[in-house]
Design a protein around this motif. Structure first.
Motif, PDB file in Angstrom:
ATOM      1  N   ILE A   5       0.611  -3.178  -2.549  1.00 30.97           N
ATOM      2  CA  ILE A   5       0.036  -3.362  -1.218  1.00 30.97           C
ATOM      3  C   ILE A   5      -0.913  -2.218  -0.899  1.00 30.97           C
ATOM      4  O   ILE A   5      -0.542  -1.044  -0.971  1.00 30.97           O
ATOM      5  CB  ILE A   5       1.136  -3.467  -0.138  1.00 30.97           C
ATOM      6  CG1 ILE A   5       2.067  -4.645  -0.460  1.00 30.97           C
ATOM      7  CG2 ILE A   5       0.506  -3.618   1.249  1.00 30.97           C
ATOM      8  CD1 ILE A   5       3.209  -4.829   0.514  1.00 30.97           C
ATOM      9  N   LEU A   6      -2.147  -2.583  -0.578  1.00 32.37           N
ATOM     10  CA  LEU A   6      -3.156  -1.627  -0.123  1.00 32.37           C
ATOM     11  C   LEU A   6      -2.978  -1.483   1.386  1.00 32.37           C
ATOM     12  O   LEU A   6      -3.059  -2.471   2.116  1.00 32.37           O
ATOM     13  CB  LEU A   6      -4.555  -2.142  -0.460  1.00 32.37           C
ATOM     14  CG  LEU A   6      -5.705  -1.191  -0.188  1.00 32.37           C
ATOM     15  CD1 LEU A   6      -5.702  -0.051  -1.206  1.00 32.37           C
ATOM     16  CD2 LEU A   6      -7.035  -1.940  -0.268  1.00 32.37           C
ATOM     17  N   VAL A   7      -2.711  -0.266   1.858  1.00 37.03           N
ATOM     18  CA  VAL A   7      -2.458  -0.004   3.276  1.00 37.03           C
ATOM     19  C   VAL A   7      -3.675   0.698   3.865  1.00 37.03           C
ATOM     20  O   VAL A   7      -3.928   1.865   3.569  1.00 37.03           O
ATOM     21  CB  VAL A   7      -1.185   0.847   3.475  1.00 37.03           C
ATOM     22  CG1 VAL A   7      -0.978   1.173   4.952  1.00 37.03           C
ATOM     23  CG2 VAL A   7       0.034   0.137   2.892  1.00 37.03           C
ATOM     24  N   VAL A   8      -4.439  -0.028   4.687  1.00 38.46           N
ATOM     25  CA  VAL A   8      -5.649   0.512   5.307  1.00 38.46           C
ATOM     26  C   VAL A   8      -5.324   0.829   6.767  1.00 38.46           C
ATOM     27  O   VAL A   8      -5.159  -0.071   7.589  1.00 38.46           O
ATOM     28  CB  VAL A   8      -6.816  -0.491   5.225  1.00 38.46           C
ATOM     29  CG1 VAL A   8      -8.080   0.119   5.836  1.00 38.46           C
ATOM     30  CG2 VAL A   8      -7.050  -0.937   3.785  1.00 38.46           C
ATOM     31  N   GLU A   9      -5.202   2.120   7.064  1.00 39.73           N
ATOM     32  CA  GLU A   9      -4.819   2.566   8.408  1.00 39.73           C
ATOM     33  C   GLU A   9      -5.326   3.986   8.602  1.00 39.73           C
ATOM     34  O   GLU A   9      -5.010   4.864   7.798  1.00 39.73           O
ATOM     35  CB  GLU A   9      -3.298   2.499   8.548  1.00 39.73           C
ATOM     36  CG  GLU A   9      -2.724   3.140   9.785  1.00 39.73           C
ATOM     37  CD  GLU A   9      -3.161   2.502  11.087  1.00 39.73           C
ATOM     38  OE1 GLU A   9      -3.870   3.189  11.860  1.00 39.73           O
ATOM     39  OE2 GLU A   9      -2.805   1.335  11.337  1.00 39.73           O
ATOM     40  N   ARG A  15       0.097   5.056   9.102  1.00 42.25           N
ATOM     41  CA  ARG A  15      -0.081   4.879   7.656  1.00 42.25           C
ATOM     42  C   ARG A  15       1.168   5.342   6.907  1.00 42.25           C
ATOM     43  O   ARG A  15       1.666   4.649   6.026  1.00 42.25           O
ATOM     44  CB  ARG A  15      -1.325   5.632   7.167  1.00 42.25           C
ATOM     45  CG  ARG A  15      -1.700   5.327   5.729  1.00 42.25           C
ATOM     46  CD  ARG A  15      -3.018   5.997   5.316  1.00 42.25           C
ATOM     47  NE  ARG A  15      -2.989   7.439   5.491  1.00 42.25           N
ATOM     48  CZ  ARG A  15      -3.601   8.106   6.467  1.00 42.25           C
ATOM     49  NH1 ARG A  15      -4.333   7.488   7.361  1.00 42.25           N
ATOM     50  NH2 ARG A  15      -3.513   9.428   6.543  1.00 42.25           N
ATOM     51  N   LYS A  16       1.706   6.501   7.298  1.00 42.24           N
ATOM     52  CA  LYS A  16       2.924   7.014   6.655  1.00 42.24           C
ATOM     53  C   LYS A  16       4.095   6.076   6.901  1.00 42.24           C
ATOM     54  O   LYS A  16       4.864   5.773   5.980  1.00 42.24           O
ATOM     55  CB  LYS A  16       3.243   8.419   7.156  1.00 42.24           C
ATOM     56  CG  LYS A  16       4.491   9.006   6.493  1.00 42.24           C
ATOM     57  CD  LYS A  16       4.737  10.429   6.906  1.00 42.24           C
ATOM     58  CE  LYS A  16       5.969  11.068   6.335  1.00 42.24           C
ATOM     59  NZ  LYS A  16       6.861  10.307   5.520  1.00 42.24           N
ATOM     60  N   LEU A  17       4.258   5.597   8.129  1.00 44.54           N
ATOM     61  CA  LEU A  17       5.348   4.681   8.458  1.00 44.54           C
ATOM     62  C   LEU A  17       5.248   3.402   7.624  1.00 44.54           C
ATOM     63  O   LEU A  17       6.231   2.983   7.005  1.00 44.54           O
ATOM     64  CB  LEU A  17       5.334   4.336   9.952  1.00 44.54           C
ATOM     65  CG  LEU A  17       6.334   3.262  10.372  1.00 44.54           C
ATOM     66  CD1 LEU A  17       7.765   3.754  10.203  1.00 44.54           C
ATOM     67  CD2 LEU A  17       6.079   2.826  11.810  1.00 44.54           C
ATOM     68  N   PHE A  18       4.066   2.783   7.600  1.00 36.20           N
ATOM     69  CA  PHE A  18       3.902   1.546   6.826  1.00 36.20           C
ATOM     70  C   PHE A  18       4.214   1.790   5.349  1.00 36.20           C
ATOM     71  O   PHE A  18       4.935   1.021   4.720  1.00 36.20           O
ATOM     72  CB  PHE A  18       2.477   0.993   6.961  1.00 36.20           C
ATOM     73  CG  PHE A  18       2.121   0.512   8.342  1.00 36.20           C
ATOM     74  CD1 PHE A  18       3.078  -0.018   9.198  1.00 36.20           C
ATOM     75  CD2 PHE A  18       0.811   0.589   8.791  1.00 36.20           C
ATOM     76  CE1 PHE A  18       2.730  -0.465  10.480  1.00 36.20           C
ATOM     77  CE2 PHE A  18       0.458   0.139  10.056  1.00 36.20           C
ATOM     78  CZ  PHE A  18       1.424  -0.388  10.905  1.00 36.20           C
ATOM     79  N   PRO A  31      -2.319   4.056  -0.034  1.00 38.52           N
ATOM     80  CA  PRO A  31      -2.843   4.260   1.310  1.00 38.52           C
ATOM     81  C   PRO A  31      -4.342   4.571   1.301  1.00 38.52           C
ATOM     82  O   PRO A  31      -4.832   5.265   0.411  1.00 38.52           O
ATOM     83  CB  PRO A  31      -2.049   5.466   1.817  1.00 38.52           C
ATOM     84  CG  PRO A  31      -1.605   6.191   0.592  1.00 38.52           C
ATOM     85  CD  PRO A  31      -1.537   5.184  -0.522  1.00 38.52           C
ATOM     86  N   VAL A  32      -5.047   4.024   2.290  1.00 42.00           N
ATOM     87  CA  VAL A  32      -6.472   4.307   2.479  1.00 42.00           C
ATOM     88  C   VAL A  32      -6.679   4.613   3.959  1.00 42.00           C
ATOM     89  O   VAL A  32      -6.366   3.785   4.813  1.00 42.00           O
ATOM     90  CB  VAL A  32      -7.354   3.098   2.069  1.00 42.00           C
ATOM     91  CG1 VAL A  32      -8.827   3.407   2.313  1.00 42.00           C
ATOM     92  CG2 VAL A  32      -7.116   2.716   0.623  1.00 42.00           C
ATOM     93  N   ALA A  33      -7.194   5.809   4.247  1.00 43.16           N
ATOM     94  CA  ALA A  33      -7.379   6.227   5.636  1.00 43.16           C
ATOM     95  C   ALA A  33      -8.773   5.896   6.164  1.00 43.16           C
ATOM     96  O   ALA A  33      -8.966   5.753   7.359  1.00 43.16           O
ATOM     97  CB  ALA A  33      -7.137   7.728   5.762  1.00 43.16           C
TER      98      ALA A  33
END
Length: 122
Positions: A5-9, A15-18, A31-33
Motif C-alpha cells: 500500500i502506497l500511503v500518500v499523506e 501518515r505515521k498512524l496509517f 509512505p509519501v509525504a
C-alpha cells in the motif's frame, strides 16, 4: 507475500498512524509525504492499493488520482481517498477522478481497515 500500500499523506501524524495500522495488519507500506513524488513512487513500489490524501501542498490529490488512472501499469490499482473535504459534491468529484472508495477525516480505525480490506482482499 504481503500486499503493498502506497500511503500518500502530507500530515506527519496521519501518515505515521496509517502506516503503523497497516503494518500491524500485515501490509507492506511505502509512505509519501509530497504529492510531487507520487507517480515515481507508485511506479517503483507497484502498490496493490494507493491511500490518497486529497488536500496536498502543490498538487491536488484528485489530479494525482486522475494521473494514476492514465498510467499504464497503475490504472487498475484501486485508490482509497482519505480527506477532510467532506462537502457536498466532493465525494462525487473524487470518485469521478477514479477513486474506488472515499473516507472522510477524522478516520476511525475500524471503517478504515474495512475499506482497505474491501479494496485489497487477502
Amino acid at each position: 507475500m504481503a500486499k503493498r500500500i502506497l500511503v500518500v499523506e502530507d500530515n506527519d501524524l496521519n501518515r505515521k498512524l496509517f502506516c503503523d495500522v497497516l503494518r500491524a495488519n500485515g501490509f507492506e507500506v511505502e509512505p509519501v509525504a509530497d504529492g510531487e513524488f507520487v507517480l515515481d513512487a507508485a511506479r517503483a513500489f507497484a502498490p496493490d492499493l494507493v491511500l490518497m490524501d486529497i488536500q496536498l501542498p502543490n498538487v491536488s490529490g484528485v489530479d494525482l488520482i486522475a494521473a494514476l488512472k492514465r498510467e499504464r501499469g497503475l490504472a487498475e490499482v484501486p485508490v482509497l481517498a482519505v480527506t477532510a473535504y467532506a462537502g457536498k459534491g466532493d465525494e462525487e468529484r473524487i470518485r469521478d477522478a477514479g477513486a474506488a472508495d472515499y473516507l472522510a477525516k477524522p478516520v476511525s480505525i475500524g471503517p478504515f481497515m474495512a475499506a482497505v480490506r474491501r479494496l485489497v482482499p487477502a
